[in-house]
Design a protein around this motif. Structure first.
Motif, PDB file in Angstrom:
ATOM      1  N   LEU A 153       0.829  -1.199   0.000  1.00 39.04           N
ATOM      2  CA  LEU A 153       0.000   0.000   0.000  1.00 39.04           C
ATOM      3  C   LEU A 153       0.866   1.252   0.000  1.00 39.04           C
ATOM      4  N   ASP A 154       0.312   2.342  -0.523  1.00 39.76           N
ATOM      5  CA  ASP A 154       1.067   3.587  -0.613  1.00 39.76           C
ATOM      6  C   ASP A 154       1.542   4.070   0.751  1.00 39.76           C
ATOM      7  N   MET A 155       0.772   3.831   1.787  1.00 39.29           N
ATOM      8  CA  MET A 155       1.125   4.307   3.117  1.00 39.29           C
ATOM      9  C   MET A 155       2.320   3.549   3.697  1.00 39.29           C
ATOM     10  N   PHE A 160       8.942   0.734   3.812  1.00 36.00           N
ATOM     11  CA  PHE A 160       9.619  -0.488   3.387  1.00 36.00           C
ATOM     12  C   PHE A 160      10.812  -0.220   2.467  1.00 36.00           C
ATOM     13  N   ARG A 161      10.833   0.920   1.786  1.00 34.04           N
ATOM     14  CA  ARG A 161      11.896   1.170   0.817  1.00 34.04           C
ATOM     15  C   ARG A 161      13.301   1.126   1.415  1.00 34.04           C
ATOM     16  N   PRO A 162      13.542   1.654   2.642  1.00 36.05           N
ATOM     17  CA  PRO A 162      14.916   1.649   3.164  1.00 36.05           C
ATOM     18  C   PRO A 162      15.529   0.272   3.352  1.00 36.05           C
ATOM     19  N   ILE A 163      14.726  -0.795   3.434  1.00 34.41           N
ATOM     20  CA  ILE A 163      15.294  -2.121   3.664  1.00 34.41           C
ATOM     21  C   ILE A 163      15.970  -2.678   2.411  1.00 34.41           C
ATOM     22  N   LEU A 164      15.645  -2.134   1.250  1.00 29.23           N
ATOM     23  CA  LEU A 164      16.210  -2.656   0.002  1.00 29.23           C
ATOM     24  C   LEU A 164      17.713  -2.438  -0.079  1.00 29.23           C
ATOM     25  N   PHE A 165      18.178  -1.271   0.392  1.00 31.91           N
ATOM     26  CA  PHE A 165      19.596  -0.936   0.217  1.00 31.91           C
ATOM     27  C   PHE A 165      20.528  -1.880   0.965  1.00 31.91           C
ATOM     28  N   GLY A 251       1.894  -7.661  -0.156  1.00 29.39           N
ATOM     29  CA  GLY A 251       1.771  -7.009  -1.452  1.00 29.39           C
ATOM     30  C   GLY A 251       2.402  -7.810  -2.562  1.00 29.39           C
ATOM     31  N   GLU A 252       1.841  -7.722  -3.729  1.00 24.14           N
ATOM     32  CA  GLU A 252       2.287  -8.525  -4.861  1.00 24.14           C
ATOM     33  C   GLU A 252       2.017  -7.765  -6.142  1.00 24.14           C
ATOM     34  N   ALA A 253       3.005  -7.746  -7.030  1.00 26.41           N
ATOM     35  CA  ALA A 253       2.835  -7.052  -8.298  1.00 26.41           C
ATOM     36  C   ALA A 253       1.767  -7.743  -9.140  1.00 26.41           C
ATOM     37  N   THR A 254       1.137  -6.984 -10.022  1.00 31.21           N
ATOM     38  CA  THR A 254       0.040  -7.503 -10.830  1.00 31.21           C
ATOM     39  C   THR A 254       0.524  -8.590 -11.781  1.00 31.21           C
ATOM     40  N   GLY A 255      -0.255  -9.684 -11.858  1.00 34.03           N
ATOM     41  CA  GLY A 255       0.034 -10.737 -12.829  1.00 34.03           C
ATOM     42  C   GLY A 255       1.162 -11.654 -12.454  1.00 34.03           C
ATOM     43  N   ARG A 256       1.433 -11.833 -11.145  1.00 29.77           N
ATOM     44  CA  ARG A 256       2.543 -12.681 -10.751  1.00 29.77           C
ATOM     45  C   ARG A 256       2.103 -14.115 -10.490  1.00 29.77           C
ATOM     46  N   SER A 286       6.375   2.847  18.226  1.00 28.05           N
ATOM     47  CA  SER A 286       4.977   2.627  18.581  1.00 28.05           C
ATOM     48  C   SER A 286       4.015   3.485  17.775  1.00 28.05           C
ATOM     49  N   SER A 287       4.532   4.506  17.092  1.00 29.04           N
ATOM     50  CA  SER A 287       3.671   5.390  16.310  1.00 29.04           C
ATOM     51  C   SER A 287       3.077   4.646  15.118  1.00 29.04           C
ATOM     52  N   THR A 288       1.903   5.083  14.704  1.00 31.37           N
ATOM     53  CA  THR A 288       1.274   4.491  13.528  1.00 31.37           C
ATOM     54  C   THR A 288       1.939   5.005  12.257  1.00 31.37           C
ATOM     55  N   THR A 289       1.769   4.264  11.187  1.00 31.00           N
ATOM     56  CA  THR A 289       2.406   4.628   9.926  1.00 31.00           C
ATOM     57  C   THR A 289       1.914   5.969   9.410  1.00 31.00           C
ATOM     58  N   THR A 290       0.629   6.244   9.545  1.00 33.02           N
ATOM     59  CA  THR A 290       0.070   7.478   8.996  1.00 33.02           C
ATOM     60  C   THR A 290       0.476   8.709   9.792  1.00 33.02           C
ATOM     61  N   SER A 291       0.913   8.537  11.043  1.00 34.61           N
ATOM     62  CA  SER A 291       1.284   9.690  11.870  1.00 34.61           C
ATOM     63  C   SER A 291       2.706  10.165  11.628  1.00 34.61           C
ATOM     64  N   ILE A 292       3.471   9.459  10.821  1.00 31.83           N
ATOM     65  CA  ILE A 292       4.867   9.799  10.542  1.00 31.83           C
ATOM     66  C   ILE A 292       4.995  10.218   9.090  1.00 31.83           C
ATOM     67  N   SER A 293       5.756  11.277   8.868  1.00 28.72           N
ATOM     68  CA  SER A 293       5.964  11.766   7.504  1.00 28.72           C
ATOM     69  C   SER A 293       6.659  10.708   6.657  1.00 28.72           C
ATOM     70  N   PRO A 294       6.307  10.581   5.377  1.00 25.80           N
ATOM     71  CA  PRO A 294       6.964   9.578   4.525  1.00 25.80           C
ATOM     72  C   PRO A 294       8.477   9.733   4.471  1.00 25.80           C
ATOM     73  N   ASN A 295       8.980  10.987   4.546  1.00 24.01           N
ATOM     74  CA  ASN A 295      10.423  11.200   4.507  1.00 24.01           C
ATOM     75  C   ASN A 295      11.105  10.904   5.834  1.00 24.01           C
ATOM     76  N   ALA A 296      10.320  10.804   6.917  1.00 21.08           N
ATOM     77  CA  ALA A 296      10.912  10.615   8.247  1.00 21.08           C
ATOM     78  C   ALA A 296      11.445   9.201   8.454  1.00 21.08           C
ATOM     79  N   TRP A 297      11.054   8.239   7.613  1.00 21.75           N
ATOM     80  CA  TRP A 297      11.549   6.873   7.804  1.00 21.75           C
ATOM     81  C   TRP A 297      13.037   6.766   7.523  1.00 21.75           C
ATOM     82  N   GLU A 298      13.604   7.752   6.817  1.00 18.96           N
ATOM     83  CA  GLU A 298      15.045   7.733   6.563  1.00 18.96           C
ATOM     84  C   GLU A 298      15.849   8.020   7.828  1.00 18.96           C
TER      85      GLU A 298
END
Length: 755
Positions: A153-155, A160-165, A251-256, A286-298
């Protein structure tokens, strides 16, 4: 925290009792049967069939016959195979974060008589790493992980993106360490582009490691191997990650098709889980995902153990815990002595009584007025470095000029207009500053550094040809040269700084310079000669900065040390060392102790590479930092947390400067622009509004979504960017505000290439 490794399971529709491949008990020995059972339990059908065919073929041919000498020479002896597998196990266990070594594995180097004993002495994770060194597992695992992140999901996606590196880096290093050079190159080529915008420098460095010897001797590679990489996640996000690792759900990409539940998915997830268990540490909030700015996960992501000092033998891995253990910072204005205050008051009173001018009366009243109470804690005299007990006349002039500058300062306060916006709310804007640009021509090999004096009478530039040129900013006499050339360094001059003792009241008397020759030199501006050379650093000195009252200065070097000096002695007063790179260490933890900010520094962590520039706000509340990710981070010095991230530059950022009110930030960089930012604005990227297939906000009004009228590029400029001032071909290497809020910038002119 780490996820739990899933138990081994057999492939769907296959079991040891109903296997499609059957083997007679008489044709297979105990050792070979142990290998077959292991391959079957892990689901390696192809390897199992090939091994059985080889064993049966060898048994039928060798019955009653003399062994073939050539075949024996080409085959691997059982003892040699055991030793090779044990040696591989030992190599797989290197690093403090790897699983602990089993004593039986080490014993297997010499005395193990059969492979079954060796397999029994190795745990499941290491056995899988040894006997199934299939590079396709890592490629498939990272592909599945990336698809899971992009399909979430977009939220949750920014979380999740930082775990890729870090997983990408460990997979690549594993392939190189195990000798899969071609697979490592293919893996890097396929998956690095999506990570390049933020981690370009690290990815480029990893691409140069192609041999196991490189991994063993490379500092960055060993840091990945021996330190835990911290990832910040919410409880819900971490639960989703564990669910995907153990069951392949999410989550799963379409058509997999079968998604992540197939056999390849299991093996790929198992490879990801090994990295998660051994090399990652999760900071679950403990904060919810929506209460934190998307850029703050860095924030609080990366290697934190070496960035946080360990005190009293207690290991602290959380920056916020370290900040709380040290108490609050004293960010208020530094006090002046009672004698200096009384003398300044007397002089201002005499000028007010003598001149009877409104300005003089205002200055005296302003100085006598009780300062407005602030929430910031001011340091005491005992907190400051020792200064001479008696003041000089130049100190009185400096304090008087501060009062005059405050009266004559150009105001850049926020203006609230009476007109109402579309939603019925009043709008407020910041007035743009007056910017004066100085262009250096015929710079030769380049100008690494440049600065202006506080009284704006002098400008100094350090050149790559190892000399300094000091120039009068204002031509005060007719005829004669207005520049002086200072020669003494034997390498490029990376930093120059004027003596701040006189402030804006008098011209400076000394100039400080730092160079690639590992020396810092003090120059007399009265005689235009080198007074003293300070030696102690073992590598190039990147920066040199004065304390606010002169006398003391600090230097930062490539040797990963910062040193405190006094102008009256050539030896170092204090040395601060850091395990971080020199560019990360420059200024922040050290200049704080010189008087700009008194106290233990708070450690905010969101470094995505080299830090190229830093700036403290005049009110002591903010710190702005710019790095190679072409973004500017704004930090709250009191809490150590990042406030926001500002983007818009398209090349390296060389300089930052706050206005006197601390409400505006000016930046200059290699993209030949000067940009003004609103500090108080929440920032963020502009919304992507679309209506009836057309772009609503942007220049692409009327263009359809499918791009039939041309595809619009996505803007990288955040909404807190006030304006951009372009130059012709001048990278801005220095930007600073004067005491009266006039912005001065400078840089060398880059002539177009002759064709």
């Amino acid at each position: 925290m780490s996820a739990t490794t899933p138990a081994a399971s057999t492939p769907e529709g296959t079991s040891p009792t109903n296997a499609t491949t059957t083997v007679s008990d008489s044709s297979i020995g105990l050792t070979d049967r142990a290998i077959i059972e292991y391959l079957r339990s892990k689901g390696y059908k192809g390897a199992e069939k090939e091994f059985i065919a080889a064993v049966e073929g060898g048994s039928s041919e060798d019955k009653g016959k003399k062994p073939d000498i050539s075949a024996a020479a080409s085959a691997i002896a059982q003892d040699e195979f055991v030793q090779a597998e044990a040696s591989q196990s030992q190599r797989a266990r290197t690093g403090s974060n790897a699983p602990q070594e089993h004593p039986a594995v080490l014993q297997g180097l010499g005395n193990t008589s059969n492979i079954q004993t060796l397999l029994a002495s190795i745990d499941d994770v290491d056995a899988e790493e040894i006997l199934s060194l299939d590079p396709a597992d890592k490629q498939e695992g990272f592909r599945e992980l990336e698809a899971w992140v992009d399909g979430s999901l977009d939220m949750y996606r920014p979380e999740f993106r930082p775990i890729l590196f870090p997983i990408f880096c460990h997979f690549y290093l594993d392939l190189v360490q195990y000798g899969f050079k071609d697979a490592a190159i293919k893996f890097h080529t396929e998956f690095s582009p999506s990570l390049a915008p933020i981690h370009h420098a690290t990815l480029h460095h990893l691409a140069t490691l192609l041999l196991p010897f490189h991994v063993k001797n490379d500092e960055l590679a060993q840091r990945f191997r021996n330190e835990k990489y911290t990832i910040r996640m919410s409880r819900t996000g971490f639960s989703l990650l564990v669910g995907w690792l153990t069951e392949g759900i999410g989550g799963e990409a379409t058509g997999r098709g079968e998604g992540f539940a197939g056999e390849n998915g299991k093996r790929g997830r198992s490879a990801v889980m090994r990295v998660v268990n051994n090399h990652l540490r999760f900071d679950v909030v403990s904060s919810t995902t929506t209460s934190i700015s998307p850029n703050a996960w860095e924030e609080s992501t990366g290697f934190l153990s070496s960035a946080i000092p360990q005190t009293d033998g207690t290991a602290i891995n959380d920056p916020q815990s370290f900040n709380q253990s040290k108490g609050g910072l004293k960010l208020g204005d530094a006090p002046i002595s009672e004698e200096l205050r009384a003398e300044t008051e007397r002089v201002l009173k005499e000028q007010a009584m003598g001149n009877r001018s409104p300005g003089s009366l205002h200055d005296h009243h302003q100085f006598m007025r009780t300062p407005v109470s602030s929430s910031l804690v001011s340091p005491s005299q005992s907190d400051l470095p020792p200064y001479p007990p008696s003041f000089k006349s130049v100190d009185v002039k400096r304090e008087i000029e501060k009062v005059r500058d405050a009266r004559k300062c150009i105001r850049l306060d926020r203006i609230t207009s009476n007109a109402h916006g579309s939603h019925g709310a009043s709008t407020s804007t910041l007035p743009l500053p007056s910017i004066c640009t100085y262009t250096i021509h015929d710079a030769g090999e380049g100008v690494p550094s440049c600065t202006f004096s506080q009284d704006t009478s002098l400008m100094a530039a350090g050149f790559s040809e190892s000399y300094i040129r000091s120039s009068l900013r204002k031509v005060r006499e007719k005829g004669g040269s207005t520049t002086r050339k200072l020669v003494g360094h034997s390498g490029p001059v990376y930093s120059v700084a004027f003596d701040p003792t006189g402030g804006s009241a008098t011209p400076p008397r000394y100039l400080l310079s730092a160079s690639a020759d590992a020396t810092t030199r003090l120059w007399s501006l009265d005689t235009m000669t080198n007074v003293v050379a300070y030696r102690g650093h073992q590598n190039p000195v990147w920066d040199a900065q004065w304390g606010p009252m002169g006398i003391y200065f600090a230097t930062a070097s490539r040797d990963r040390t910062a040193r405190l000096w006094s102008t009256d002695r050539t030896s170092t007063l204090r040395v601060e060392s850091s395990a971080c790179s020199a560019s990360d260490f420059i200024q922040t933890p050290f200049i704080l102790r010189l008087g700009l900010v008194i106290g233990q520094p708070d450690y905010g962590t969101s470094r995505k590479g080299i830090v190229s520039s830093l700036a403290f706000s005049p009110d002591g509340r903010y710190l702005a930092s710019a790095g190679e990710d072409l973004a500017i981070n704004l930090w709250d010095l009191g809490s150590g947390k990042r406030i926001k991230k500002m983007t818009g530059h398209t090349a390296s950022i060389y300089s930052l400067a706050f206005s006197a009110e601390s409400q505006m930030l000016v930046s200059g960089g290699a993209d030949w622009t000067v940009r003004c930012w609103d500090v108080a604005s929440p920032g963020g990227l502009p919304p992507k509004s679309r209506e009836n297939g057309s772009l609503v906000n942007g220049s692409g009004v009327g263009g359809t979504i499918d791009g039939s009228h041309g595809k619009e590029e996505e803007s990288i400029e955040t909404t807190d960017l006030l304006t951009t001032f372009p130059t012709k071909r001048t990278p801005i290497i220095n930007a600073q505000f004067t005491s009266r809020n006039l912005c001065l910038v400078a840089g060398p002119y880059l002539a177009p290439e002759q064709r």
